[in-house]
Design an enzyme around this catalytic site. Sequence first.
Site, PDB file in Angstrom:
ATOM      1  N   ARG A  17       3.761  -0.279 -11.078  1.00 24.33           N
ATOM      2  CA  ARG A  17       3.625  -1.171  -9.919  1.00 24.33           C
ATOM      3  C   ARG A  17       2.197  -1.234  -9.384  1.00 24.33           C
ATOM      4  O   ARG A  17       1.881  -2.068  -8.549  1.00 24.33           O
ATOM      5  CB  ARG A  17       4.609  -0.748  -8.813  1.00 24.33           C
ATOM      6  CG  ARG A  17       6.026  -1.192  -9.126  1.00 24.33           C
ATOM      7  CD  ARG A  17       7.006  -0.648  -8.131  1.00 24.33           C
ATOM      8  NE  ARG A  17       7.304   0.746  -8.419  1.00 24.33           N
ATOM      9  CZ  ARG A  17       8.026   1.541  -7.619  1.00 24.33           C
ATOM     10  NH1 ARG A  17       8.495   1.059  -6.477  1.00 24.33           N
ATOM     11  NH2 ARG A  17       8.273   2.776  -7.946  1.00 24.33           N
ATOM     12  N   GLY A  79      10.853  10.956 -18.622  1.00 28.75           N
ATOM     13  CA  GLY A  79      11.300  11.567 -17.376  1.00 28.75           C
ATOM     14  C   GLY A  79      10.575  12.854 -17.040  1.00 28.75           C
ATOM     15  O   GLY A  79       9.859  13.420 -17.867  1.00 28.75           O
ATOM     16  N   ASN A 388     -44.046   1.221  -7.772  1.00 22.02           N
ATOM     17  CA  ASN A 388     -43.812   2.484  -8.486  1.00 22.02           C
ATOM     18  C   ASN A 388     -43.454   2.288  -9.952  1.00 22.02           C
ATOM     19  O   ASN A 388     -43.279   3.246 -10.670  1.00 22.02           O
ATOM     20  CB  ASN A 388     -42.700   3.284  -7.784  1.00 22.02           C
ATOM     21  CG  ASN A 388     -41.382   2.517  -7.728  1.00 22.02           C
ATOM     22  OD1 ASN A 388     -41.380   1.299  -7.629  1.00 22.02           O
ATOM     23  ND2 ASN A 388     -40.269   3.230  -7.811  1.00 22.02           N
TER      24      ASN A 388
HETATM   25  C1  UD1 Z   1      10.657  12.201  -8.631  1.00 20.21           C
HETATM   26  C2  UD1 Z   1      11.909  13.067  -8.447  1.00 20.21           C
HETATM   27  C3  UD1 Z   1      12.504  12.765  -7.070  1.00 20.21           C
HETATM   28  C4  UD1 Z   1      11.455  13.055  -6.009  1.00 20.21           C
HETATM   29  C5  UD1 Z   1      10.175  12.278  -6.282  1.00 20.21           C
HETATM   30  C6  UD1 Z   1       9.096  12.745  -5.352  1.00 20.21           C
HETATM   31  C7  UD1 Z   1      12.947  13.356 -10.640  1.00 20.21           C
HETATM   32  C8  UD1 Z   1      14.048  12.945 -11.528  1.00 20.21           C
HETATM   33  N1  UD1 Z   1      12.896  12.734  -9.472  1.00 20.21           N
HETATM   34  O1  UD1 Z   1      11.076  10.854  -8.604  1.00 20.21           O
HETATM   35  O2  UD1 Z   1      13.640  13.565  -6.853  1.00 20.21           O
HETATM   36  O3  UD1 Z   1      11.958  12.723  -4.731  1.00 20.21           O
HETATM   37  O4  UD1 Z   1       9.710  12.505  -7.619  1.00 20.21           O
HETATM   38  O5  UD1 Z   1       7.981  11.913  -5.464  1.00 20.21           O
HETATM   39  O6  UD1 Z   1      12.187  14.221 -10.982  1.00 20.21           O
HETATM   40  N2  UD1 Z   1       5.993  11.770 -14.850  1.00 20.21           N
HETATM   41  C9  UD1 Z   1       5.554  12.169 -16.096  1.00 20.21           C
HETATM   42  N3  UD1 Z   1       6.283  11.843 -17.180  1.00 20.21           N
HETATM   43  C10 UD1 Z   1       7.445  11.154 -17.116  1.00 20.21           C
HETATM   44  C11 UD1 Z   1       7.903  10.762 -15.840  1.00 20.21           C
HETATM   45  C12 UD1 Z   1       7.157  11.089 -14.738  1.00 20.21           C
HETATM   46  O7  UD1 Z   1       4.508  12.795 -16.208  1.00 20.21           O
HETATM   47  O8  UD1 Z   1       8.054  10.939 -18.159  1.00 20.21           O
HETATM   48  C13 UD1 Z   1       5.184  12.124 -13.674  1.00 20.21           C
HETATM   49  C14 UD1 Z   1       4.661  10.909 -12.951  1.00 20.21           C
HETATM   50  O9  UD1 Z   1       3.373  10.579 -13.404  1.00 20.21           O
HETATM   51  C15 UD1 Z   1       4.616  11.396 -11.504  1.00 20.21           C
HETATM   52  C16 UD1 Z   1       5.727  12.434 -11.442  1.00 20.21           C
HETATM   53  O10 UD1 Z   1       6.001  12.808 -12.767  1.00 20.21           O
HETATM   54  O11 UD1 Z   1       3.397  12.021 -11.184  1.00 20.21           O
HETATM   55  C17 UD1 Z   1       6.981  11.891 -10.768  1.00 20.21           C
HETATM   56  O12 UD1 Z   1       7.448  10.822 -11.541  1.00 20.21           O
HETATM   57  P1  UD1 Z   1       8.073   9.518 -10.896  1.00 20.21           P
HETATM   58  O13 UD1 Z   1       8.494   8.620 -11.976  1.00 20.21           O
HETATM   59  O14 UD1 Z   1       7.146   8.980  -9.871  1.00 20.21           O
HETATM   60  O15 UD1 Z   1       9.355  10.164 -10.220  1.00 20.21           O
HETATM   61  P2  UD1 Z   1      10.178   9.583  -9.032  1.00 20.21           P
HETATM   62  O16 UD1 Z   1      11.111   8.567  -9.522  1.00 20.21           O
HETATM   63  O17 UD1 Z   1       9.276   9.221  -7.923  1.00 20.21           O
END
Ligand code: UD1
Length: 465
Positions: A17, A79, A388
């Site tokens: 996004r 994930g 300069n």
């Molecule tokens: C996640 C949590 C949620 C929490 C929220 C807080 C899970 C399933 N959910 O959700 O409970 O409230 O964070 O902000 O964990 N990332 C990776 N690899 C991946 C997926 C994500 O490195 O495959 C990293 C992203 O870059 C980010 C972090 O993990 O820095 C969180 O990922 P994001 O997809 O933002 O999770 P949320 O859906 O926000």
Amino acid sequence: MNESICAVILAAGQGKRMKSDLPKPMFQVLGVPMIDWVIRACERAGITDICCVTGFNHEVIEEHVKGRCETVIQTERKGTGHAVMTASDFIKRHRDGHVLILNGDAPFIGHDTILPAIDEHIANGNSVTVITAEIADPYGYGRILRTPQGDVKGIIEEKDASDQQRQIREINSGAYIFRADALLESLEKITPNNAQGEYYLTDTLYILMNEGKKAGAYKSEDPDVVLGANDRRGLLLLNNTARFAIINRLMDEGVEFTCTDGVSIGPDVSIGAGTVIMKGTIITGKCSIGENCVIGPDTMLCNTNVGYGTHLNSVQSHDSTVGNGVTIGPWVQLRPGTVIKDGAKIGDFVEIKNSTIGERTAVAHLTYVGDSDVGSGVNFGCGVVTVNYDGEKKFRTTIGDNAFIGCNTNLVAPVKIGNAAYTGAGSTITRDVPDGALAVERSDVRIVEGFGTRRLSERIKKNTK
Ligand code: UD1
Ligand code: CA
């Protein structure tokens, strides 16, 4: 803390996004990439073994964290649980201790939250402790499920939650402390059976509890610590939150703000009591500003140190040092390597680069000073230029104490103006001027009597034809 703690920072996500090629953790809050806020929180908590999980445009983060963190690449984003699995070799090397997991896009979790959470985790003998907070708008976050007795039962994601569960305002910050061995074992057991088809790190809580291990929650009193940026609106919110946290702290320390419009002060800036900050002032990087200064309006300082009692009005300054009781502006640029000594006065439309300006020296108008060493008590007339650069090389100009540089003088470097020496207005000085001398280097005046009168009568004749 006797137990060993390492940290894994999740930073592989693209942040779709954001609509950008920049990995989301590299987006800045108050001029500092979010990932740096997170690394700093670890370091301040005394954690130096850090592994960063990168993915989307991973080179950018690898390059940025070089020397501070290890990195592993998560080639497919499956994930948060999958992301942590990617770091399993790193975690195995720290198998006897605990692992702090942090999100690379949530910059406000500080050591002041991390340290008490670790203490509680260890004191309670937990296998996992999740850091939570109650927030006004929990939309999009995982919700904390508790038993009627108040014990943690699990975490449910927004997309998997029932309407009733969505009412819960206590959310998962995305920061956890795990026993390393418990984390490694439980990661092997998670499955992508959920609305997003992802391996959720949060599922490890259910798995550990099913095995009779202890899960706990450390609830932060400050709801802002959990804030993350999922889109540019979220990023702006983070910036405004951080902006006012710093402005409020500075006010408590005795700094005055006449108006906070367009004012942004970074986390590595110190400002002395009695200093007034006016609208449009942006201070980033490492800066220190002394007491009783007036900064602004419309001033931008980056890596600049300023003494006390100094006024900067509409000044742009990078990598420079300004002394005490100095007045600069309006509309002045200080470029890297500039040192302005005490009591100097720099006026409108002046650019100074890689130069030292001595005590009480005045450079009042329309002047360029580059690669120069200027003594004290010097006066620059309007429109002086240090020449300069010859198109290939840069050369230095030296000006002695109490010299007087006439208006519109060009000082062709390398050149040296002696102490108390003068240059005549409009001179192009190409040779050194001895102490106490006057140098005039321009052609002599030639008066052509009647020239203007002849021109005028010719014009009148032409127009009356
Ligand atoms: C996640 C949590 C949620 C929490 C929220 C807080 C899970 C399933 N959910 O959700 O409970 O409230 O964070 O902000 O964990 N990332 C990776 N690899 C991946 C997926 C994500 O490195 O495959 C990293 C992203 O870059 C980010 C972090 O993990 O820095 C969180 O990922 P994001 O997809 O933002 O999770 P949320 O859906 O926000
Ligand atoms: Ca997120």
